[in-house]
Design an enzyme around this catalytic site. Structure first.
Site, mmCIF file in Angstrom:
data_model
loop_
_atom_site.group_PDB
_atom_site.id
_atom_site.type_symbol
_atom_site.label_atom_id
_atom_site.label_comp_id
_atom_site.label_asym_id
_atom_site.label_seq_id
_atom_site.Cartn_x
_atom_site.Cartn_y
_atom_site.Cartn_z
ATOM 1 N N ILE A 129 0.839 -0.922 -0.063
ATOM 2 C CA ILE A 129 -0.073 -0.161 0.107
ATOM 3 C C ILE A 129 0.785 1.452 -0.043
ATOM 4 O O ILE A 129 2.078 1.274 0.554
ATOM 5 C CB ILE A 129 -0.996 0.000 1.363
ATOM 6 C CG1 ILE A 129 -0.225 -0.147 2.445
ATOM 7 C CG2 ILE A 129 -2.054 -1.195 1.084
ATOM 8 C CD1 ILE A 129 -1.022 0.264 3.612
ATOM 9 N N ASP A 130 0.506 2.227 -0.596
ATOM 10 C CA ASP A 130 0.941 3.569 -0.731
ATOM 11 C C ASP A 130 0.254 4.526 -0.146
ATOM 12 O O ASP A 130 -1.026 4.781 -0.268
ATOM 13 C CB ASP A 130 1.297 3.836 -2.227
ATOM 14 C CG ASP A 130 1.984 2.989 -3.068
ATOM 15 O OD1 ASP A 130 3.228 2.692 -2.531
ATOM 16 O OD2 ASP A 130 1.787 2.231 -4.031
#
Lengths: 251, 202
Positions: A129-130
């Site tokens: 995840i960013d």
């Protein structure tokens, strides 16, 4: 005793190695096969190969590249970029990846996580995840497409924790390529929310000391790209720093 | 000649590449009737115990391996799930029978130690390495692990351990049967040395 890992991150724009700053400005760094060969010779713990344009361009990562990179690796190789289905995952594993990283797809099809874990086993599936901060300083999830992400960070972490995946890779977009250190608050937060799954962190490493700080903030492994591309620090020098800080590493 | 058993549940390319790099003659066998007379066997594997054990039985691998390993005493190396399949039974995906080469069961890591991060993933030291496969490592006894289930041995056999808060069986040997929980094919030089030892010293 389990050693904390230092994992070089190799980003592709399809065929070439690139490095971004805050997911934007980029520099071209050449051939992924040469890069993989050097990392293998340096006896690194693991390697992550991500095609950062695959999703945006609606394609998968080039499997021939995966195959040639895998042939250089006598260490585990994680591959990500544009993976949408179990069939995509199967092809990537058949090309020589040991694990795959799923990112954007989880916003459209969170069920893929459970499906993929059932077919390939949890050890094989990494969720990446960013995260970035919005104008109010609140953490939000970054979208790689034009689509808005409707999930909050907390909701996303809950879904990941309950999906039985093997690892989570957490990247801070604001820190990406800036080389001012990892977001230790984020690492601390995620490691408190998710206690059952190993956490790999990325985004911002500028020195071996940053790696030690990330581990002390709760990371199970650190990864970095710019640090190894643009400075004289190596995965080994990071681990020497970590060892001096009493963090067990493999030297 | 080393025959590498392909149960078609996982990618065995990295095992083959490691054997090729070491110059060890090998072939892939995906049908029990093509087994011939191998000098050595390798059973690699990542994946689910239940799936793998069902597959072994439905394809006839269980009977064939008992004949080759228990009667003809062909040396066999089980890697990761391959080692776990040597146990009497496994609990992953519902209880199912293993090859029963070793009196052992395979259980979820968190079932007895609930605060561990699972899978146990990364490089870990192996201690009590007094089996031939660990020869000439020159102190480099760190190997790459990635697993959520562990083998719990219920008889007196030679075993090596890794510590992940608790001791986990990292390797086991009973006569010509040897298993490793870690991945020698992904463990750089130490892993290649181990595969070489299996080929030359067993």
């Amino acid at each position: 005793m389990l050693r904390y890992r230092v994992i070089p991150l190799v980003l592709l724009d399809g065929y070439s190695v690139v490095k971004t700053i805050q997911f934007d400005v980029r520099r071209n760094l050449g051939n992924p096969i040469t890069v993989a060969r050097v990392y293998n010779m340096r006896n690194v713990d693991e390697l992550i190969l991500l095609d950062i344009d695959a999703t945006k361009e609606g394609r998968g990562i080039d499997l021939h590249t995966v195959q040639t990179v895998a042939a250089e690796c006598f260490m585990p190789l994680t591959v990500g970029g544009g993976l949408q289905t179990c069939d995509d995952i199967a092809k990537t594993l058949a090309a020589g990846a040991d694990k795959v990283s799923l990112n954007s797809v989880i916003f459209d099809n969170i069920d893929l996580l459970k499906e993929a874990v059932a077919v390939f086993g949890s050890q094989c599936i990494i969720v990446s995840i960013d995260v970035k901060k919005d104008s109010n300083g609140k953490y939000i999830l970054y979208s790689h497409s034009d689509k808005k992400v409707n999930l909050s960070l907390d909701e996303c972490l809950d879904l990941i924790a309950s999906s039985n995946v093997g690892e989570i890779l957490v990247n801070n977009v604001d820190n990406d390529g800036v080389m001012e250190g990892y977001d230790l608050d984020l690492i601390n937060y995620v490691s408190k929310c998710i206690k059952s799954i190993p956490i790999i962190v990325a985004g911002g490493a500028s020195s071996p000391t940053d790696c030690s700080s990330a581990i002390k903030s709760g990371a199970s492994a650190v990864s970095a790209a710019s640090l190894f591309h643009f400075t004289s620090f190596t995965p080994r020098s990071c681990k020497e720093n970590m060892a001096a800080a009493n963090i067990p590493v493999r030297l | 000649m080393i025959s590498v058993i392909d149960l078609k549940i996982c990618n065995i390319a990295s095992v083959l590449r490691a054997l090729d790099t070491l110059g060890l003659e090998n072939k892939v066998v995906d049908d029990p009737k093509d087994i011939g007379q191998p000098d050595k066997l390798i059973l690699p594997g990542v994946g689910n115990f239940f799936e793998a054990s069902n597959r072994m039985r439905s394809l006839g691998w269980d009977l064939l391996l008992r004949e080759k390993v228990l009667e003809e005493k062909v040396p066999i190396l089980g890697i990761c799930l391959g080692m776990q399949l040597f146990a009497s039974y496994g609990e992953e995906g519902g209880q199912s029978k293993g090859l029963d080469f070793i009196n052992a069961k395979v259980s979820y890591l968190r079932s007895s130690h609930e605060n561990l991060r699972v899978p146990h993933v990364g490089w870990n030291d192996v201690s009590r390495c007094d089996m031939p496969i660990f020869d000439s490592l020159e102190g480099d006894n760190c190997f790459y692990f990635v697993h959520s289930y562990e083998m719990i041995i219920q008889e007196s056999v030679q075993a090596a351990y890794s510590n992940y808060g608790v001791d986990i069986v990292a390797a086991v040997q009973k006569d010509n049967i040897v298993g490793v929980q870690f991945h020698p094919e992904k463990s750089q030089k130490a892993g290649l040395t181990l595969l070489q030892n299996f080929a030359r010293r067993m």
